[in-house]
Scaffold this active site. Sequence first.
Site, PDB file in Angstrom:
ATOM      1  N   GLY A  84       0.829  -1.195   0.000  1.00 34.46           N
ATOM      2  CA  GLY A  84       0.000   0.000   0.000  1.00 34.46           C
ATOM      3  C   GLY A  84       0.860   1.238   0.000  1.00 34.46           C
ATOM      4  N   HIS A  85       0.233   2.396   0.243  1.00 33.00           N
ATOM      5  CA  HIS A  85       0.943   3.673   0.231  1.00 33.00           C
ATOM      6  C   HIS A  85       1.050   4.266   1.627  1.00 33.00           C
ATOM      7  CE1 HIS A  85       0.246   4.503  -4.357  1.00 33.00           C
ATOM      8  NE2 HIS A  85       0.739   3.313  -4.104  1.00 33.00           N
ATOM      9  N   GLY A  86       0.867   3.439   2.659  1.00 30.43           N
ATOM     10  CA  GLY A  86       1.017   3.915   4.020  1.00 30.43           C
ATOM     11  C   GLY A  86      -0.257   4.498   4.591  1.00 30.43           C
TER      12      GLY A  86
END
Length: 519
Positions: A349-351
């Site tokens: 994911g992107h955090g």
Amino acid sequence: MVSSGFRDVTFAILIAILVWNSATDHCNARRYKHTGITTSASLTKKKSGNHQHYHHKSKSKSSSHKSPPAVTPPKGKIPSAPPKGAPPPEKEHGGGPVAAAATYNVLDFGAKGDGCTDDTKAFEGAWAAACKVAGSKIIVPSLYNFLLGPITFSGPFCQKNIIFQVDGTITAPSSFKPYESGLYQWILFTKLVGLTIQGSGTIDGSGSIWWQATPLSDPLDDELKLIVPINGTTEQTTNSSITNSLGSKMPSVKPTAIRFYGSFDVTVTGITVQNSPQCHLKFDNCVGVSVYNFNVSSPADSPNTDGIHLQNSRDVLIHTTDLSCGDDCVSIQTGCSNIYIHNINCGPGHGISIGSLGKDNTKACVSNITVRDVMMRNTMNGVRIKTWQGGSGSVQGVMFSNIQVSEVQLPIVIDQFYCDKSTCKNQSSAVALSGINYERIRGTYTVKPVHFACSDSMPCTDVHLNGINLKPVQERYHLYDPFCWKTFGELITPTVPPVECMQIGKPSSSHVQADHDTC
């Protein structure tokens, strides 16, 4: 005079009569048929030997259940009971707890659960009945796969504390056609109080048909510009109009899998939401949200598939959750306050991100955010705040604590020049950032440990770093030193690597936004 022996016989006969009457009443009670309403104890009764099913009738014409169809359930998602820690099925409301809540099985309303038949009408019928009874429960039984088109479960005239027990699988159409009118979501819960979604089942958004290409209007994560492969090449995204096997053209709007709007005291627990076309779980204008023992599962390359998206919502608790997706594991947008997130596994994911905020010169207000005890593996970002030039408002009172990162590209990010398009014009106004705290953020990074890009006109203030220990891992990207621009605050302890670019104290000149910009 009656002998004692005769009295004993008479007494025994009376006892036998009472026991017989009790048993008769109990059987008659189970034999009486109600319309639409069943109790959880008498929902489905199996008779050994001939496998006949006895159950109460609903308003549908169906009077018997067929054996469950041969549907392969998701692996590891068919336990017979709700997960440990799930809320009790009975809630208090008004006049006290309900002793035996009304229960509505979607099978009683004509659902087939064969994965092929459209069961939308059956779900609507079950909801219409449950909506009238406080503390009622809708059953989506295990071992069935229910094909469900776009649907709305709406109030505000529904009773409180309805439970949606999802133990089976609910699957979205593998076609664009149901969404051609430009729907923003697949499943919508709106204007409800005390709603609980629980169980051990899976809700599958059939998102793969939406991921095959990225339309020109789809945004790209701006932090991609900071990630440069060692070989000097960047991955190209193909923009094209695609069609599915039925020949329908993909709508310009990708739907969210499950959206909650304008609701109070919402709980989501136990279930898995996977393969959403866009966001998996969205809370919009909600107060009092609890998400735990919850799973999101989508591929790392599925575009814009945020795990949990919060907007204009407050008093939110998210914990004990695994989030794997193609965008932010948790996205916190404008209008959010009192958000507490802990014990989260994020990756891919992107955090976890606050923003993006202030797009198209809008005002954004976010406050009192705590993110702690998080494990991030192979994500693009760790903890991030992203705002657009030209915005107004503020982000204040943020704590990122005890974040463990493993091969994360950019563990700590503030980007006040966010732009998800090819070009964005420079603007002087900005969303003000203050009181941003980072403590005990440790692990490994693959691009840059700290990236603080703050506004020239509205610098970031009161940024505190404490116990930061980040070590590089050379993979396939160029490595960079920490970067700071217009970032003011305090290094409470020495950092690894040193963040020497941050300016200690406060800006020399006063940067105070106008009254109409403050939150």
